[in-house]
Design an enzyme around this catalytic site. Structure first.
Site, short mmCIF file in Angstrom:
data_model
loop_
_atom_site.label_atom_id
_atom_site.label_comp_id
_atom_site.label_asym_id
_atom_site.label_seq_id
_atom_site.Cartn_x
_atom_site.Cartn_y
_atom_site.Cartn_z
N GLY A 16 0.84 -1.20 0.00
CA GLY A 16 0.00 0.00 0.00
C GLY A 16 0.87 1.25 0.00
O GLY A 16 0.48 2.29 0.53
N SER A 18 1.69 3.32 -2.24
CA SER A 18 1.51 4.30 -3.32
C SER A 18 0.80 5.58 -2.90
O SER A 18 0.79 6.56 -3.63
CB SER A 18 0.73 3.65 -4.47
OG SER A 18 -0.54 3.25 -4.01
N ARG A 19 0.15 5.55 -1.75
CA ARG A 19 -0.54 6.79 -1.33
C ARG A 19 -0.67 6.84 0.20
O ARG A 19 -0.39 5.86 0.89
CB ARG A 19 -1.91 6.90 -1.99
CG ARG A 19 -2.89 5.83 -1.54
CD ARG A 19 -4.27 6.13 -2.11
NE ARG A 19 -5.28 5.49 -1.31
CZ ARG A 19 -6.23 4.69 -1.80
NH1 ARG A 19 -6.30 4.47 -3.09
NH2 ARG A 19 -7.11 4.14 -0.99
N SER A 143 -3.60 0.24 14.22
CA SER A 143 -4.42 1.43 14.45
C SER A 143 -4.76 1.51 15.93
O SER A 143 -4.86 0.46 16.60
CB SER A 143 -5.74 1.32 13.66
OG SER A 143 -6.66 2.32 14.08
N TYR A 156 -12.78 -3.92 11.38
CA TYR A 156 -11.49 -3.20 11.33
C TYR A 156 -10.75 -3.33 12.66
O TYR A 156 -9.55 -3.64 12.71
CB TYR A 156 -11.79 -1.73 11.00
CG TYR A 156 -10.57 -0.86 10.78
CD1 TYR A 156 -9.84 -0.93 9.60
CD2 TYR A 156 -10.16 0.05 11.75
CE1 TYR A 156 -8.74 -0.11 9.39
CE2 TYR A 156 -9.06 0.87 11.56
CZ TYR A 156 -8.35 0.79 10.37
OH TYR A 156 -7.26 1.60 10.17
N ALA A 157 -11.47 -3.14 13.77
CA ALA A 157 -10.84 -3.24 15.10
C ALA A 157 -10.30 -4.65 15.32
O ALA A 157 -9.19 -4.83 15.84
CB ALA A 157 -11.85 -2.87 16.19
N LYS A 160 -7.10 -5.17 13.33
CA LYS A 160 -5.94 -4.45 13.86
C LYS A 160 -5.50 -5.04 15.21
O LYS A 160 -4.31 -5.10 15.50
CB LYS A 160 -6.26 -2.95 13.99
CG LYS A 160 -6.56 -2.27 12.64
CD LYS A 160 -5.39 -2.36 11.68
CE LYS A 160 -5.57 -1.47 10.46
NZ LYS A 160 -4.42 -1.54 9.54
P1 NAI Z 1 -5.31 4.74 2.03
O1 NAI Z 1 -6.66 4.20 1.73
O2 NAI Z 1 -4.97 6.14 1.65
O3 NAI Z 1 -4.20 3.77 1.43
C1 NAI Z 1 -4.28 2.39 1.59
C2 NAI Z 1 -3.27 1.74 0.68
O4 NAI Z 1 -3.42 0.31 0.80
C3 NAI Z 1 -3.49 2.06 -0.78
O5 NAI Z 1 -2.23 2.24 -1.41
C4 NAI Z 1 -4.16 0.80 -1.33
O6 NAI Z 1 -3.88 0.57 -2.69
C5 NAI Z 1 -3.52 -0.27 -0.48
N1 NAI Z 1 -4.30 -1.49 -0.43
C6 NAI Z 1 -5.57 -1.63 0.03
N2 NAI Z 1 -5.96 -2.92 -0.11
C7 NAI Z 1 -4.91 -3.59 -0.65
C8 NAI Z 1 -4.69 -4.93 -1.02
N3 NAI Z 1 -5.64 -5.87 -0.87
N4 NAI Z 1 -3.49 -5.28 -1.55
C9 NAI Z 1 -2.52 -4.36 -1.71
N5 NAI Z 1 -2.67 -3.06 -1.37
C10 NAI Z 1 -3.85 -2.69 -0.85
O7 NAI Z 1 -5.12 4.51 3.60
P2 NAI Z 1 -4.16 5.19 4.69
O8 NAI Z 1 -4.97 6.10 5.50
O9 NAI Z 1 -2.90 5.66 4.08
O10 NAI Z 1 -3.88 3.89 5.59
C11 NAI Z 1 -2.69 3.11 5.54
C12 NAI Z 1 -2.70 2.16 6.73
O11 NAI Z 1 -2.76 2.91 7.94
C13 NAI Z 1 -3.89 1.22 6.74
O12 NAI Z 1 -3.49 -0.05 7.19
C14 NAI Z 1 -4.83 1.87 7.74
O13 NAI Z 1 -5.68 0.92 8.33
C15 NAI Z 1 -3.84 2.44 8.72
N6 NAI Z 1 -4.38 3.53 9.52
C16 NAI Z 1 -4.83 4.69 8.97
C17 NAI Z 1 -5.31 5.70 9.77
C18 NAI Z 1 -5.80 7.02 9.24
O14 NAI Z 1 -6.30 7.82 10.04
N7 NAI Z 1 -5.68 7.31 7.97
C19 NAI Z 1 -5.39 5.54 11.23
C20 NAI Z 1 -4.89 4.30 11.71
C21 NAI Z 1 -4.40 3.34 10.88
#
Ligand code: NAI
Length: 248
Positions: A16, A18-19, A143, A156-157, A160
């Protein structure tokens, strides 16, 4: 180029990557000197991310982390193209929020399969080489919801909190081989995942954060960089909240 490049010569995988938080982590590890393999479902997005990273040799891979066979293939491809993997960051994650009584099987499975099984798939694929070379650092992005629980996010909980058990078990199993495994538990971070929340809910969340602000991907990435590197050589099995004090 500035600062100490403590990961020079290392190969890192960021799922993940990429963003959002994952992109921040890819940048931080590249700045520390690692060659970064950015893994995402969307290869074009991964390629765009790679193009913006500091240094040379980074590469994009497409893979659904829920697919064990695909994970093994990615680790093998990264190893043969760049050398053995010594840093693995399991960051890929999704949400499918719903109240318990309305939660569909598909919503439960998608979240568990991506967030928890995905990390297991990547760890299993990457650790054989780490154990042989007696060198490796795994960082799982969990998380604070995994610590606190949250109404509407049972799937989700659970995923994690499961990551926390996985982290500690892997840490215990592999510590004697000099492979470390830690988790970073972000609070409320400004990314696509949280962009859709209504303003009222954001204000309410903010009022519960002692630091008085939302986190940025860089807040998480700096801690991951530290855990990946030699400065954290005696740290394993830890869950580090990066949440502005929210989960205290
Ligand atoms: P996002 O939605 O911006 O990015 C998620 C990334 O995971 C994307 O690059 C997506 O392509 C990739 N992804 C999703 N499913 C996939 C799969 N099956 N195979 C390969 N890649 C996959 O999310 P964000 O906010 O950057 O989150 C990143 C991590 O941080 C996640 O695990 C999220 O649960 C965790 N997180 C985020 C929080 C927040 O407030 N944004 C808070 C706590 C944890």
């Amino acid at each position: 180029m500035t600062g100490f490049r403590e990961l020079a010569g290392s190969v890192a995988i960021v799922t993940g990557g990429s963003r959002g938080i994952g992109l921040g982590i890819s940048h931080a590890l590249a700045s520390a000197g690692a060659v970064v393999a950015v893994v995402a479902r969307d290869e074009a997005a991964a390629r765009d991310a790679v193009a913006g990273l500091e240094g040379d040799g980074h590469a994009a891979y497409s893979c659904d982390v829920a697919d064990g066979k695909a994970c093994r293939k990615v680790v093998a491809s990264v190893t043969s193209a760049h050398g053995p993997v010594s840093v693995l960051v399991n960051n890929a994650g999704v949400t499918r929020d719903n109240i318990l009584l309305r939660m569909r099987d598909e919503e439960w499975s998608r979240v568990i399969d991506t967030n928890l099984r995905g990390a297991f798939n990547m760890i299993r694929a990457a650790t054989r080489g780490m154990m042989k070379r007696r060198e490796g650092s795994i960082v799982n992005i969990s998380s604070v919801i995994g610590l606190m629980g949250n109404a509407g996010q049972a799937n989700y909980a659970a995923s994690k909190a499961g990551l926390h058990g996985l982290t500690r078990s892997v840490a215990k199993e592999l510590a004697s081989r000099n492979v470390r495994c830690n988790a970073v538990a972000p609070g409320f971070i400004r990314t696509d995942m949280t962009a859709g929340l209504p303003e009222g809910q954001v204000a309410e969340l903010k009022s519960r954060i002692p630091a008085g602000r939302l986190g940025e991907p860089e807040d998480v990435a700096g801690v991951v960089r530290f855990l990946a590197g030699p400065g954290a050589g005696y740290i394993t099995g830890q869950i580090i909240a990066v949440d502005g004090g929210m989960a205290m």
